[in-house]
Every structure is written in structure tokens, then in C-alpha cells.
Design a protein around this motif. Structure first.
Motif, short mmCIF file in Angstrom:
data_model
loop_
_atom_site.label_atom_id
_atom_site.label_comp_id
_atom_site.label_asym_id
_atom_site.label_seq_id
_atom_site.Cartn_x
_atom_site.Cartn_y
_atom_site.Cartn_z
N VAL A 146 0.59 -1.05 0.10
CA VAL A 146 0.10 -0.02 -0.54
C VAL A 146 1.22 1.18 0.29
O VAL A 146 0.37 1.95 -0.34
CB VAL A 146 -0.80 -0.09 1.26
N ASP A 147 1.95 1.37 0.88
CA ASP A 147 2.69 2.67 0.87
C ASP A 147 3.09 2.55 -0.94
O ASP A 147 3.18 3.71 -0.88
CB ASP A 147 3.95 1.81 1.61
N GLU A 148 4.01 2.18 -1.37
CA GLU A 148 4.52 2.51 -2.72
C GLU A 148 3.32 2.67 -3.41
O GLU A 148 3.56 3.19 -4.41
CB GLU A 148 5.07 0.61 -3.53
N LEU A 149 1.63 1.68 -3.56
CA LEU A 149 0.52 2.42 -4.29
C LEU A 149 0.30 3.56 -3.80
O LEU A 149 0.34 5.10 -4.34
CB LEU A 149 -0.71 1.68 -3.44
N ILE A 150 0.25 4.55 -2.59
CA ILE A 150 -0.01 5.18 -1.89
C ILE A 150 1.22 6.43 -3.00
O ILE A 150 0.87 7.93 -3.28
CB ILE A 150 0.04 5.71 -0.19
N THR A 151 2.51 6.05 -2.56
CA THR A 151 3.55 6.63 -3.76
C THR A 151 3.13 7.30 -4.79
O THR A 151 3.56 8.22 -5.35
CB THR A 151 5.53 6.03 -3.05
N LYS A 152 2.87 6.80 -5.50
CA LYS A 152 2.06 6.44 -7.08
C LYS A 152 1.06 7.31 -7.12
O LYS A 152 0.82 8.38 -7.99
CB LYS A 152 1.49 5.35 -7.55
N LEU A 153 -0.19 7.48 -6.49
CA LEU A 153 -0.46 8.02 -6.16
C LEU A 153 -0.47 9.71 -6.10
O LEU A 153 -0.47 10.94 -7.19
CB LEU A 153 -2.59 8.20 -5.60
N LYS A 154 0.24 9.82 -5.42
CA LYS A 154 1.79 10.84 -4.74
C LYS A 154 1.83 11.75 -5.87
O LYS A 154 1.81 12.75 -6.78
CB LYS A 154 1.68 11.10 -3.49
N GLU A 155 2.42 11.14 -6.61
CA GLU A 155 3.57 11.29 -7.84
C GLU A 155 2.64 10.90 -8.70
O GLU A 155 2.79 12.68 -9.91
CB GLU A 155 4.52 10.20 -8.15
N ALA A 156 0.64 11.04 -8.96
CA ALA A 156 0.11 11.29 -10.12
C ALA A 156 -0.85 12.59 -9.56
O ALA A 156 -1.36 13.27 -9.89
CB ALA A 156 -0.60 10.12 -10.54
N GLY A 157 -0.43 13.06 -8.29
CA GLY A 157 -1.02 14.95 -7.95
C GLY A 157 -2.18 14.01 -6.66
O GLY A 157 -3.70 15.32 -7.01
N ILE A 158 -2.35 12.68 -7.00
CA ILE A 158 -3.62 12.29 -5.76
C ILE A 158 -3.56 12.42 -4.90
O ILE A 158 -2.67 10.90 -3.79
CB ILE A 158 -4.14 11.27 -7.25
N GLU A 159 -4.43 12.46 -3.98
CA GLU A 159 -4.42 12.95 -2.14
C GLU A 159 -5.39 13.50 -2.23
O GLU A 159 -6.72 14.09 -2.70
CB GLU A 159 -3.71 14.56 -2.15
#
Lengths: 270, 348
Positions: A253-266
């Protein structure tokens, strides 16, 4: 005063032979269409239409006098008619076109169906036409509405529930619309198109498949009906859609959240 | 001599025809309670791409039309607005609305194209009108190009559940070209203050003794963004077990992300979610910034409805689920553990 006898209902169900929904289709190298040497079956929405016609007869008993199915297509489309007959239709009409002919357009199909409705009139008026809401090959979703327009009959598209009040000759139809449902009341004769949730089509039993072989199929040509099925729209080419490249998997999940944040999704709220 | 004269006559005729063929699109502006549907704003964008005049048509009852006109006056790209008001148009039934369309479009019409979103109401009405005018219609297009000198319009549209793209040309022999647009393929026309255009009223075409009657409408109420236009979508499949789990698992995550909730057909058929939430070939077509597929295997019918999303995130227990072939970020795992953990960590 003696009540006038209720006229018995005649139902017409147009069905289409289409590439089976589970087939992964391939565009041909000439880009003129797709590879059609694959499994075909009845368009799923048309199965629902046949099923509804048969259920109407089961519910309303003798009020439904006949269920006729019709298809427009090459010789092989007769199989599709047989399937419908095995599900419970009484007879079929096959408007045969050459294997090499281009696929007819909704407008041409609607005109053919109008000609059939008018031809049937000599024997018995068609009261209800039930069609699928769209064919899963061309995804047009127009034929029912076009037929209703040509005949100037009311239409109930995307039906999820159909109740026929034969005494008053009206159809109460619940329709699926964007954002919810809508109920309409249409006078007969009526055009109905089916949505997925209308019913679950039955499988034809072996005895019924055998019986279906004896049911009559009338063969017609477009010229018998005075219609021209030549497409008006020109298909210039058929291509593959742009391929999506999957981005691979993440471990947790951590990596998934990182990817989301990279895409600007928070999160928008905490 | 005679022959030359007639030839000249013919070319001159052809020429007038060609110059008169500058496109003029009639866009069916749909509205709910006086506010314009976003799909119709995308239809205005598509109509503008034809390169000619764009007129918006507003149909409805007295309580809705004035507000819709006010909204439409601000839409960039509209050159004119025509509107028609009648109590008969409240439910916009095809049987009562089509005669109005026919009146507007028949005879020596100025319109070369009729455009709308591929919404449930427009796709019930427009094919009916097209057939009555004896012209074909093109559904759910994703791009278009108009050749004014040849009076032809070329469209692309997905077929076979989006597994192939057809390029079709509507020839000059089709005087009025009907088409519906896939809203996710065109950006919505901008709205701005002070770009007021003229609004003309037209008389309704009353249908005496209409053959159909609207009984009732029941809309699914939701505080979340509308699925078709949401920038983020959190979607669930059969793995959600039942309606309660569907809600308790997906809704907190959707709300945290400000996302709309979607569902696969399996989840809808099993009764976990209302069918207005279905994403796919036979449901809604979405193309949000973020599409999160939770417990969805990824059947082609489902992919047809979401594969144009910018970022696809998939969580599934089965590492071989087809959804992983299109997902930008895939996580193999149990969504009942992953989702709460995601919520927890997104909050930080």
C-alpha cells in the motif's frame, strides 16, 4: 352491453447474429473490419427480448397469440432464429442477404422491419415489437427508436420492467435512464427495447431445440420487401484502439500511495 | 450548343450548393431543473469543431427553460439559441419532442448537423427524428472532421465494446447529419459572463392525444460527484460480497478522495450497487483522472467503459486478473486489508 372481445396480442422480436460477447475480437490486416471467423451467437440484448416475449405469454396465458422472430443476415443467421424458436417463439422470418454483403445499418434494418410489420398486417396486426437496446457489434443503439419513428408508434427504450394491460391496450414500462429510472405508459402498438436488467434469458432445453427444428421459418429477400439495405455511411477503415501499457504492479500500500501522490492525487478531506 | 449550356447550368448549380454547405449545427442542450448537462457542453465543443455556426436548442417546460437559456447564453461557442416551451415537454418524451425537431429540421432547413451528448434521453429521441427525416445517425463518436467543400463529415467511433475504432464518413447525400458524442472525448465548452447571444423562441408543436405518458421518475440520490463527469472514480466488483460491504468499504475511500462510486456489472447484477453506477459497454463510459478498480477482474465489457481513464489503479486478489493488463498501478492483495490501510495512509 356485451364487452367487446379482447384482441389477442401478436409480438414480433427482431434478433441479430453477432460475434459472441466473450470473443476477443481482432482487426483484420486490411483494416476493413474484424476477423469474423469466430464464434457467433445471438446478440445478448435480443436474447433478453425473446425471453421477455416468452415470459409475457407465460404471464398472460392466452392473451398472447403469437411470437414471431425475425432476423436480417446471411444464411448462417438461420441458427440464431432456431435458437429463438427453441426459447419459445412460434415462427421465424429470415431476410437473407449474401454473406459478402456489408452489414446493414440501423436505418435499413428499421425500414425492413417496418415492411415486415406491414406485411404481417394482412394476417394479424403486430401489437408489440421487442428489440434489444443495442447490438454489441456496432454499438449503435438506434434500430428500435428508428422503427418507432417510421411506424409513428410510441417507444419505450431501455426497459427494465414491462407490464402489459391487454384489456386497456397499454404497456406500463419502467425504463433505465441516466441517474435512475422512469416509468412510462404507452398505448399499443408499441416498440420496446430491452435493457440488461429486464430478465435473465433461459437456456433452450434439448427437447425444445428438437421441436424448434420443426417450427416454420419463412425466407424473404430485401427485394421481396421492397427495401434497400446498402449502407449510406461509408466505413473508411477499422483500426485497433491505442494500446494501454500497464504500469506493472506494486508490492504494498505504501508504494501505491506513493504512486498516487506522484500523480498528484491526494485526499480532499481528512 | 445546347449541351454546353446545360453543362454550365449544372456546374453553376453545383457551385451554389457547395458554397451553401457551410456547416450549421443544431445542438440539443439538455438540462435538469434549468442547469445544463455537462454532456451538452461537450456536444457544443464537438459542434464547434465542424467549423461553422452552432445553435443551441432548449426544450422544456415554463419553470425550467428560462434558467436554461440564461445558462446557455454564457456558453462559449454558441452563436444562437432557440428555445421552445410547453407543458408537454416536461418529461421530454420522444413521442412529443420528435415532432418539434421534425418541424425545425424539415423543409429548407438551415441546419446541416444535429448534435447531442450520447445521453439516455437524446439517444431515445434523435434516432427517431433521423428516421422520420430518412437519414442515418452516427452514435457515440469520439472525434470528427468536416470537409466543407465536399459536404462530408468523417467520424471515429468505438465498436465491439471499444475493441476496434471505426472511421465512418457521412456523405454529401445526407443533408442533415445526426450524431451523438461521447462526452468523455470532448472537453466541456467554457462558460463565461458577458458573451450573451440572441435567444429566439419558437412555437411548440402540440401533439394531440399523445400515445405515451410519463408516470414517474425516480432518481438515485447521491451527495457524491456524478459518475459520468467525476474526475475520480472508485469502483467495486463482485468481490464486495453484498450491498452493506460495498458501501462500508468503498464509500469512505470515495469520500476521502472526493470521488464518484462506480460498479462492475457483476456487482450491479448481484444487487450490491444501483445500476446507475454501472461502468462498462452497457453502462456509463467514464474517463476520469483516477479510476480505482477494487475487486474487479476486468472483463472486456467493463474495460470498454473505463480504459480511457488517465490513471488506472487496480487492487485484486488474483494476480492473473485481466485488469492488471491495463492498470498503471496494480496491487495484488485482499481489498479488505488494502482499502482500510489506504484510507489510513491517505489521511496522513
Amino acid at each position: 352491453m356485451r364487452p367487446s372481445a379482447v384482441r389477442l396480442l401478436n409480438i414480433l422480436v427482431p434478433v441479430k447474429r453477432a460475434v459472441d460477447y466473450a470473443v476477443k475480437i481482432r482487426v483484420n490486416p486490411q483494416q476493413t473490419g474484424i476477423d469474423l471467423n469466430v464464434k457467433h451467437s445471438m446478440n445478448p440484448f435480443d436474447e433478453i427480448a425473446v425471453e421477455e416475449a416468452v415470459r409475457l405469454r407465460e404471464r398472460m396465458k392466452d392473451a398472447v397469440k403469437s411470437i414471431k422472430v425475425v432476423t436480417i443476415g446471411p444464411a448462417k443467421s438461420a441458427e440464431t432464429l432456431r435458437t429463438a424458436l427453441a426459447m419459445g417463439a412460434d415462427g421465424g422470418i429470415h431476410v437473407e442477404i449474401p454473406e459478402s454483403a456489408p452489414a446493414p445499418e440501423p436505418l435499413g434494418v428499421a425500414k425492413t422491419l417496418r415492411a415486415i410489420v406491414e406485411r404481417e398486417k394482412e394476417k394479424a396486426n403486430v401489437d408489440i415489437v421487442i428489440l434489444g437496446k443495442q447490438a454489441i457489434d456496432d454499438d449503435m443503439g438506434q434500430t428500435g427508436q428508428m422503427l418507432a419513428g417510421l411506424l409513428n408508434w410510441p417507444q419505450a427504450t431501455y426497459a427494465s420492467k414491462v407490464v402489459i394491460d391487454e384489456a386497456n391496450r397499454v404497456a406500463h414500462v419502467t425504463r433505465e435512464i441516466d441517474g435512475g429510472a422512469e416509468e412510462v405508459k404507452c398505448k399499443l402498438p408499441v416498440i420496446i427495447t430491452t435493457d440488461l436488467r429486464l430478465n435473465e434469458p433461459r437456456y433452450a432445453s434439448l427437447p425444445n431445440i428438437m421441436k424448434a427444428k420443426k417450427k416454420p421459418i419463412e425466407k424473404l429477400s430485401p427485394s421481396d420487401l421492397g427495401v434497400d439495405l446498402t449502407p449510406i455511411l461509408e466505413t473508411l477503415k477499422v483500426t485497433e484502439p491505442p494500446k494501454r501499457v500497464g504500469g506493472g504492479k506494486v508490492e504494498n500500500v505504501d508504494e501505491l500511495i506513493t504512486k498516487l501522490k506522484e500523480a498528484g492525487i491526494e485526499a480532499v478531506k481528512s | 450548343m445546347l449541351r454546353v449550356a446545360s453543362l454550365n447550368f449544372r456546374t453553376s448549380l453545383l457551385r451554389t450548393y457547395a458554397t451553401a454547405a457551410s456547416p450549421h449545427a443544431l445542438v440539443f442542450l439538455e438540462h435538469r431543473g434549468g442547469s445544463l448537462d455537462s454532456g451538452s457542453l461537450s456536444a457544443v465543443t464537438a459542434a464547434s469543431q465542424l467549423g461553422g455556426q452552432v445553435t443551441g436548442l432548449i426544450v422544456g417546460n415554463e419553470s425550467e427553460v428560462p434558467a436554461a437559456i440564461e445558462a446557455a447564453k454564457k456558453v462559449k461557442g454558441l452563436n444562437a439559441i432557440v428555445h421552445c416551451t410547453s407543458p408537454q415537454y416536461t418529461a421530454s418524451l420522444p413521442e412529443t419532442v420528435s415532432p418539434l425537431f421534425e418541424k425545425i429540421l424539415s423543409g429548407s432547413t438551415q441546419y446541416s448537423h444535429v448534435v447531442s451528448a450520447h445521453s439516455s434521453s437524446a439517444r431515445s429521441i434523435l434516432p427517431r427524428v433521423a428516421a422520420r427525416l430518412d437519414v442515418p445517425a452516427v452514435s457515440d463518436i469520439t472525434s470528427l472532421e468536416h470537409d466543407a467543400s465536399a459536404s462530408t463529415t468523417t467520424f471515429t467511433r468505438p465498436i465491439y465494446a471499444g475493441n476496434a475504432i471505426a472511421t465512418v464518413r457521412s456523405p454529401s447525400s445526407v443533408p442533415i447529419k445526426f450524431f451523438t458524442i461521447r462526452s468523455t472525448a470532448f472537453s466541456a465548452a467554457l462558460c463565461e459572463e458577458g458573451t450573451s447571444v440572441e435567444a429566439t423562441s419558437i412555437d411548440p408543436t402540440e401533439v394531440a392525444d399523445p400515445p405515451s405518458e410519463h408516470v414517474k421518475t425516480s432518481l438515485t440520490k447521491s451527495d457524491r460527484p456524478e459518475l459520468g463527469v467525476a474526475t475520480r472514480v472508485v469502483s467495486g466488483g463482485r468481490a464486495l460480497k453484498n450491498a452493506e460491504t460495498f458501501e462500508s468499504t468503498l464509500y469512505p475511500l470515495a469520500d476521502l478522495l472526493g470521488a464518484a462510486v462506480g460498479a462492475s456489472r457483476a456487482a450491479v447484477d448481484a444487487g450490491y450497487a444501483d445500476n446507475s453506477l454501472q461502468v462498462g459497454q452497457t453502462g456509463k463510459i467514464v474517463a476520469p483522472e483516477l479510476y480505482m478498480a477494487l475487486g474487479i477482474s476486468g472483463a472486456i465489457q467493463h474495460l470498454a467503459g473505463m480504459k480511457d481513464s488517465k490513471l488506472i489503479v487496480a487492487v485484486n486478489k488474483d494476480p492473473d486478473a485481466p485488469i492488471f493488463q491495463v492498470a498503471d498501478v496494480g496491487l495484488v492483495g485482499d481489498l479488505y486489508q488494502v482499502v482500510p490501510e489506504m484510507i489510513e495512509k491517505l489521511k496522513q
